[in-house]
Write a protein that holds these residues in place. Structure first.
Motif, PDB file in Angstrom:
ATOM      1  N   GLY A  31       0.810  -1.205   0.000  1.00  0.00           N
ATOM      2  CA  GLY A  31       0.000   0.000   0.000  1.00  0.00           C
ATOM      3  C   GLY A  31       0.846   1.258   0.000  1.00  0.00           C
ATOM      4  O   GLY A  31       1.936   1.288   0.571  1.00  0.00           O
ATOM      5  N   PHE A  32       0.321   2.292  -0.639  1.00  0.00           N
ATOM      6  CA  PHE A  32       1.054   3.551  -0.701  1.00  0.00           C
ATOM      7  C   PHE A  32       0.074   4.698  -0.891  1.00  0.00           C
ATOM      8  O   PHE A  32      -0.988   4.535  -1.482  1.00  0.00           O
ATOM      9  CB  PHE A  32       2.064   3.520  -1.861  1.00  0.00           C
ATOM     10  CG  PHE A  32       3.200   4.462  -1.677  1.00  0.00           C
ATOM     11  CD1 PHE A  32       4.187   4.213  -0.733  1.00  0.00           C
ATOM     12  CD2 PHE A  32       3.287   5.610  -2.436  1.00  0.00           C
ATOM     13  CE1 PHE A  32       5.248   5.090  -0.559  1.00  0.00           C
ATOM     14  CE2 PHE A  32       4.342   6.488  -2.270  1.00  0.00           C
ATOM     15  CZ  PHE A  32       5.323   6.223  -1.335  1.00  0.00           C
ATOM     16  N   CYS A  33       0.446   5.856  -0.398  1.00  0.00           N
ATOM     17  CA  CYS A  33      -0.370   7.061  -0.451  1.00  0.00           C
ATOM     18  C   CYS A  33       0.162   8.005  -1.528  1.00  0.00           C
ATOM     19  O   CYS A  33       1.365   8.241  -1.585  1.00  0.00           O
ATOM     20  CB  CYS A  33      -0.254   7.741   0.903  1.00  0.00           C
ATOM     21  SG  CYS A  33      -1.762   8.368   1.508  1.00  0.00           S
ATOM     22  N   CYS A  34      -0.712   8.533  -2.357  1.00  0.00           N
ATOM     23  CA  CYS A  34      -0.309   9.489  -3.396  1.00  0.00           C
ATOM     24  C   CYS A  34      -1.265  10.674  -3.421  1.00  0.00           C
ATOM     25  O   CYS A  34      -2.440  10.538  -3.079  1.00  0.00           O
ATOM     26  CB  CYS A  34      -0.351   8.828  -4.770  1.00  0.00           C
ATOM     27  SG  CYS A  34       0.830   7.515  -5.006  1.00  0.00           S
ATOM     28  N   TYR A  35      -0.746  11.803  -3.859  1.00  0.00           N
ATOM     29  CA  TYR A  35      -1.556  13.003  -4.079  1.00  0.00           C
ATOM     30  C   TYR A  35      -1.413  13.410  -5.534  1.00  0.00           C
ATOM     31  O   TYR A  35      -0.302  13.573  -6.030  1.00  0.00           O
ATOM     32  CB  TYR A  35      -1.077  14.157  -3.198  1.00  0.00           C
ATOM     33  CG  TYR A  35      -1.390  13.978  -1.740  1.00  0.00           C
ATOM     34  CD1 TYR A  35      -2.559  14.503  -1.204  1.00  0.00           C
ATOM     35  CD2 TYR A  35      -0.509  13.304  -0.897  1.00  0.00           C
ATOM     36  CE1 TYR A  35      -2.845  14.339   0.141  1.00  0.00           C
ATOM     37  CE2 TYR A  35      -0.799  13.136   0.441  1.00  0.00           C
ATOM     38  CZ  TYR A  35      -1.961  13.664   0.954  1.00  0.00           C
ATOM     39  OH  TYR A  35      -2.245  13.506   2.278  1.00  0.00           O
ATOM     40  N   PHE A  36      -2.546  13.584  -6.211  1.00  0.00           N
ATOM     41  CA  PHE A  36      -2.505  13.967  -7.612  1.00  0.00           C
ATOM     42  C   PHE A  36      -3.234  15.282  -7.889  1.00  0.00           C
ATOM     43  O   PHE A  36      -3.395  15.677  -9.032  1.00  0.00           O
ATOM     44  CB  PHE A  36      -3.072  12.844  -8.480  1.00  0.00           C
ATOM     45  CG  PHE A  36      -2.225  11.607  -8.448  1.00  0.00           C
ATOM     46  CD1 PHE A  36      -0.939  11.626  -8.938  1.00  0.00           C
ATOM     47  CD2 PHE A  36      -2.708  10.431  -7.903  1.00  0.00           C
ATOM     48  CE1 PHE A  36      -0.144  10.490  -8.913  1.00  0.00           C
ATOM     49  CE2 PHE A  36      -1.924   9.295  -7.870  1.00  0.00           C
ATOM     50  CZ  PHE A  36      -0.625   9.324  -8.369  1.00  0.00           C
ATOM     51  N   SER A  37      -3.694  15.944  -6.826  1.00  0.00           N
ATOM     52  CA  SER A  37      -4.310  17.259  -7.002  1.00  0.00           C
ATOM     53  C   SER A  37      -4.199  18.027  -5.693  1.00  0.00           C
ATOM     54  O   SER A  37      -3.865  17.462  -4.646  1.00  0.00           O
ATOM     55  CB  SER A  37      -5.782  17.132  -7.423  1.00  0.00           C
ATOM     56  OG  SER A  37      -6.562  16.572  -6.392  1.00  0.00           O
ATOM     57  N   ARG A  38      -4.495  19.297  -5.798  1.00  0.00           N
ATOM     58  CA  ARG A  38      -4.513  20.162  -4.620  1.00  0.00           C
ATOM     59  C   ARG A  38      -5.748  21.044  -4.687  1.00  0.00           C
ATOM     60  O   ARG A  38      -6.142  21.504  -5.748  1.00  0.00           O
ATOM     61  CB  ARG A  38      -3.274  21.064  -4.598  1.00  0.00           C
ATOM     62  CG  ARG A  38      -1.996  20.316  -4.389  1.00  0.00           C
ATOM     63  CD  ARG A  38      -0.830  21.260  -4.339  1.00  0.00           C
ATOM     64  NE  ARG A  38       0.402  20.494  -4.183  1.00  0.00           N
ATOM     65  CZ  ARG A  38       1.598  20.970  -4.412  1.00  0.00           C
ATOM     66  NH1 ARG A  38       1.741  22.212  -4.814  1.00  0.00           N
ATOM     67  NH2 ARG A  38       2.662  20.221  -4.242  1.00  0.00           N
ATOM     68  N   GLY A  39      -6.319  21.267  -3.523  1.00  0.00           N
ATOM     69  CA  GLY A  39      -7.386  22.241  -3.416  1.00  0.00           C
ATOM     70  C   GLY A  39      -8.782  21.703  -3.636  1.00  0.00           C
ATOM     71  O   GLY A  39      -8.985  20.521  -3.897  1.00  0.00           O
ATOM     72  N   CYS A  40      -9.718  22.617  -3.520  1.00  0.00           N
ATOM     73  CA  CYS A  40     -11.143  22.318  -3.654  1.00  0.00           C
ATOM     74  C   CYS A  40     -11.865  23.621  -3.966  1.00  0.00           C
ATOM     75  O   CYS A  40     -11.504  24.675  -3.435  1.00  0.00           O
ATOM     76  CB  CYS A  40     -11.650  21.717  -2.347  1.00  0.00           C
ATOM     77  SG  CYS A  40     -13.390  21.245  -2.386  1.00  0.00           S
ATOM     78  N   ILE A  41     -12.874  23.547  -4.811  1.00  0.00           N
ATOM     79  CA  ILE A  41     -13.621  24.752  -5.167  1.00  0.00           C
ATOM     80  C   ILE A  41     -14.852  24.962  -4.284  1.00  0.00           C
ATOM     81  O   ILE A  41     -15.517  25.976  -4.380  1.00  0.00           O
ATOM     82  CB  ILE A  41     -14.062  24.741  -6.644  1.00  0.00           C
ATOM     83  CG1 ILE A  41     -15.015  23.586  -6.911  1.00  0.00           C
ATOM     84  CG2 ILE A  41     -12.855  24.685  -7.562  1.00  0.00           C
ATOM     85  CD1 ILE A  41     -15.723  23.658  -8.251  1.00  0.00           C
ATOM     86  N   SER A  42     -15.139  23.996  -3.426  1.00  0.00           N
ATOM     87  CA  SER A  42     -16.334  24.085  -2.591  1.00  0.00           C
ATOM     88  C   SER A  42     -16.122  25.057  -1.445  1.00  0.00           C
ATOM     89  O   SER A  42     -15.013  25.528  -1.204  1.00  0.00           O
ATOM     90  CB  SER A  42     -16.703  22.706  -2.069  1.00  0.00           C
ATOM     91  OG  SER A  42     -16.984  21.855  -3.160  1.00  0.00           O
TER      92      SER A  42
END
Length: 172
Positions: A31-42
């Motif tokens: 298992g591994f953790c990844c981030y492919f975006s940042r932020g939120c428009i809500s």
């Protein structure tokens, strides 16, 4: 502004064998953790992400995403991924391209991702395909089923939408 301008992390500097991922109890080493975006428009009333990223969502391209997943799978044996983005499924076009690229890649992974009620309902036609390419669970931002509480949190959904989402997820 362009997340693709950042290099993929140099995982050779990380002692990969020391990390375990509790999100995948049967596969802690894979298992591994990844981030492919940042932020939120809500504009949820309790969330710091919108303030931090100034109500902007930015995502990496599917090409960049696939390059990193493939590297982690082939070089480091990672098979189970927690896609830790606040709303991995924010962009419908990126979701469609991700499904197409995963389908043709031969990459055999599974993943969990975070999503919002509104994006899941918008893309309910993609849920079966997401499952087919390896999505095994969703983390959904449902803070309450009480409409007054939902409204006070500025969540932009209602109890009827939750019932609709429940049916969509069950069908998928």
């Amino acid at each position: 502004n362009n997340l693709d301008s950042l290099p993929i992390p140099d995982y050779s500097l990380v002692p990969m064998g020391k990390y375990r991922n509790s999100y995948f109890p049967g596969h802690p080493k894979e298992g591994f953790c990844c981030y492919f975006s940042r932020g939120c428009i809500s504009e949820c009333s309790f969330c710091s992400e919108t303030l931090l990223w100034e109500h902007v969502w930015r995502g990496r391209s599917v090409a960049s995403l696939m390059e990193e997943l493939t590297l982690l799978n082939t070089k480091y044996g990672k098979k189970a991924f927690l896609l830790s983005d606040d709303n991995f499924l924010h962009s419908r076009q990126r979701n469609i391209e991700f499904i197409e690229r995963m389908s043709s890649s031969g990459l055999k992974i599974f993943f969990r991702a975070g999503a919002r009620v509104d994006t899941l309902l918008r893309d309910q036609d993609l849920l079966k395909d997401l499952r087919r390419i390896g999505m095994i669970s969703l983390q959904i931002g449902i803070e309450s089923t009480d409409q007054q509480t939902i409204d006070s949190l500025n969540k932009n959904y209602n109890t009827q939408k939750l019932q609709e989402l429940s049916r969509c997820l069950k069908d998928a």
